[in-house]
Design a protein around this motif. Structure first.
Motif, short mmCIF file in Angstrom:
data_model
loop_
_atom_site.label_atom_id
_atom_site.label_comp_id
_atom_site.label_asym_id
_atom_site.label_seq_id
_atom_site.Cartn_x
_atom_site.Cartn_y
_atom_site.Cartn_z
N THR A 344 0.57 -1.43 -0.08
CA THR A 344 0.22 -0.15 0.01
C THR A 344 0.35 1.11 0.45
O THR A 344 0.85 2.40 -0.41
CB THR A 344 -0.67 0.12 1.10
OG1 THR A 344 -1.79 -1.21 1.12
CG2 THR A 344 -1.73 1.35 1.40
N GLU A 345 2.21 1.18 0.56
CA GLU A 345 2.85 2.32 0.88
C GLU A 345 3.40 2.92 -0.49
O GLU A 345 3.99 3.94 -1.27
CB GLU A 345 4.03 2.66 1.77
CG GLU A 345 2.99 1.74 3.71
CD GLU A 345 3.99 2.21 4.48
OE1 GLU A 345 5.59 2.18 4.51
OE2 GLU A 345 3.80 2.10 5.55
N GLN A 346 4.06 1.58 -1.02
CA GLN A 346 4.76 1.75 -2.01
C GLN A 346 3.47 2.61 -3.37
O GLN A 346 4.30 2.66 -3.95
CB GLN A 346 5.27 -0.11 -3.09
CG GLN A 346 6.51 -0.11 -2.12
CD GLN A 346 6.74 -1.33 -2.93
OE1 GLN A 346 6.50 -2.54 -2.53
NE2 GLN A 346 7.91 -1.07 -3.59
N GLU A 347 2.02 1.89 -3.64
CA GLU A 347 1.35 2.74 -4.47
C GLU A 347 1.21 3.59 -4.22
O GLU A 347 1.15 4.53 -5.20
CB GLU A 347 -0.30 1.49 -4.57
CG GLU A 347 0.60 -0.19 -4.93
CD GLU A 347 -1.26 -0.54 -5.06
OE1 GLU A 347 -1.86 -0.39 -4.36
OE2 GLU A 347 -1.22 -1.60 -6.12
N SER A 358 -5.12 6.57 -10.14
CA SER A 358 -6.02 5.90 -8.36
C SER A 358 -6.49 4.20 -8.66
O SER A 358 -6.71 3.46 -8.03
CB SER A 358 -6.97 6.51 -8.61
OG SER A 358 -8.18 7.21 -8.92
N GLY A 359 -6.47 4.41 -10.42
CA GLY A 359 -7.37 2.76 -10.40
C GLY A 359 -6.78 1.76 -10.63
O GLY A 359 -7.26 0.46 -11.44
N LEU A 360 -5.27 1.87 -11.29
CA LEU A 360 -3.67 0.92 -11.45
C LEU A 360 -3.52 -0.08 -9.94
O LEU A 360 -3.26 1.03 -9.23
CB LEU A 360 -2.89 1.97 -11.82
CG LEU A 360 -3.07 2.77 -13.55
CD1 LEU A 360 -2.30 3.14 -13.99
CD2 LEU A 360 -3.46 1.27 -14.63
N ARG A 361 -2.53 -0.88 -10.35
CA ARG A 361 -1.71 -1.31 -9.74
C ARG A 361 -0.39 -1.17 -10.15
O ARG A 361 -0.18 -1.81 -10.96
CB ARG A 361 -2.93 -3.23 -9.05
CG ARG A 361 -4.44 -2.98 -8.68
CD ARG A 361 -4.35 -4.31 -8.69
NE ARG A 361 -5.65 -4.49 -7.29
CZ ARG A 361 -6.03 -5.70 -7.37
NH1 ARG A 361 -5.54 -6.56 -8.11
NH2 ARG A 361 -7.62 -5.21 -6.59
#
Length: 367
Positions: A344-347, A358-361
């Protein structure tokens, strides 16, 4: 797109011979060739020797070194005979280029120790154009090649050089033979054949600016595509590459590659980097396949090959890729290629620092 072929070699040689014939009665050994340390006779022999060596390497599919022979003139050969030798060696290179399989690569040291037929054609044209300029300068002759020839050399061999207002002055500047307003003098230079990375069933073939421009404009980029045309994502990536080239920030090692299937030479997709590594050694990668090639493991194979190549460099510590949250097939490709879902932090950092939507992983390999 004007593909590099034997026609361009022949055109360049014709211009060379026509220019130098005006001074055929001069003593070329007594005249220095422009800024070179060679005299004009030695430079003319060098041109013929290079044309022959390129033809031999390509026709003989030399792998690790030049074919072990060199050109030697018969004793007493005059300037007229030397021009005939240049015409003949030029014809040999043109024939070698036009008859070579497009997938064949042969030895040349700069920078990746191989070149394809277009590369050998471009190198031959470059040798002829530049050294004809040197000899003409020394002999006081006029020599300005066709703009299209100079532009072809730039877009096939100098992808790292920002285009200038005119191709011929830009090529002279890029090779230390002239000045270009607003740019520093060039003291050392090398041309740049395209990078090719082999995989199991594919060859990742680096796009040159000329091919990328053609793809952006709706052409085939010089490739025969499975299904008849590339996927739209490949055209879009080619367009970004052209913009980087025109802005002078394109770095060929971190460009776009066409995925060429070894069994039949058909192009099945594209893969490439979104730019050079950042200060933390992070580089982003993207890829796509034509619909007819999907579901056969090609994307995984290409992604694994390019990622391994990147991580073997000192300036790359991690390779990242982004994918839509609902694109399960692409997520599986990334996992099979050794990528893992970022935390989560990396994203969040990717969204804040690199503008990830925001919609990407985010998926990461290495670092």
């Amino acid at each position: 797109m004007r593909a590099m072929s034997g026609d361009q070699v022949t055109e360049a040689v014709r211009g060379c011979v026509t220019t130098l014939r005006a001074a055929v009665d001069r003593d070329w050994s007594a005249v220095r060739a422009g800024r070179l340390d060679w005299d004009c006779h030695a430079t003319a022999v060098h041109v013929a020797d290079d044309l022959l060596a390129y033809a031999a390497n390509l026709a003989g599919r030399a792998r690790d070194a030049y074919v072990p022979f060199e050109l030697r003139l018969d004793d007493g050969t005059g300037n007229d005979g030397l021009l005939h030798v240049i015409e003949t060696t030029g014809a040999l290179l043109a024939a070698a280029v036009d008859t070579a399989d497009p997938r064949v690569r042969a030895f040349h040291p700069y920078p990746f120790r191989s070149a394809d037929r277009e590369g050998f054609a471009a190198m031959g044209v470059a040798e002829v154009l530049l050294h004809t300029h040197d000899m003409a300068e020394g002999l006081g002759l006029d020599h300005t090649p066709a703009e299209g020839l100079a532009e072809s050399v730039l877009t096939w061999l100098f992808p790292h050089v920002q285009p200038g207002p005119e191709a011929w002055p830009t090529l002279l500047w890029a090779t230390g033979r002239g000045e270009l307003e607003g740019r520093p003098a060039v003291d050392a230079w090398r041309w740049h054949n395209n990078l090719v990375i082999p995989a199991e069933r594919l060859t990742l073939t680096g796009l040159r600016p000329a091919a990328a421009r053609d793809l952006r404009l709706g052409g085939d980029g010089g490739f025969t595509w499975l299904g008849g045309a590339p996927y739209e994502g490949t055209r879009e990536a080619a367009g970004f590459m052209v913009k980087a080239y025109e802005a002078g920030v394109h770095r060929p090692d971190f460009g776009v590659f066409t995925l060429v299937r070894a069994e039949d030479g058909l192009a099945v997709g594209g893969i490439g980097f979104h730019g050079t590594p950042d200060t933390e050694g992070r580089v982003e990668i993207g890829y796509d396949l034509v619909p007819e090639a999907r579901g056969q493991g090609y994307a995984t194979e290409a992604l694994r090959a390019l990622t391994q190549w990147a991580l073997a460099r000192d300036d790359v510590h991690s390779v990242v890729a982004t994918v839509e949250a609902d694109n399960a097939p692409s997520q599986r490709v990334l996992a099979r290629a050794g990528f893992h879902r970022a935390g989560t932090e990396q994203e969040e950092a990717a969204r804040e620092e690199h503008g990830m939507a925001s919609g990407l992983r985010l998926y990461v390999h290495g670092g």
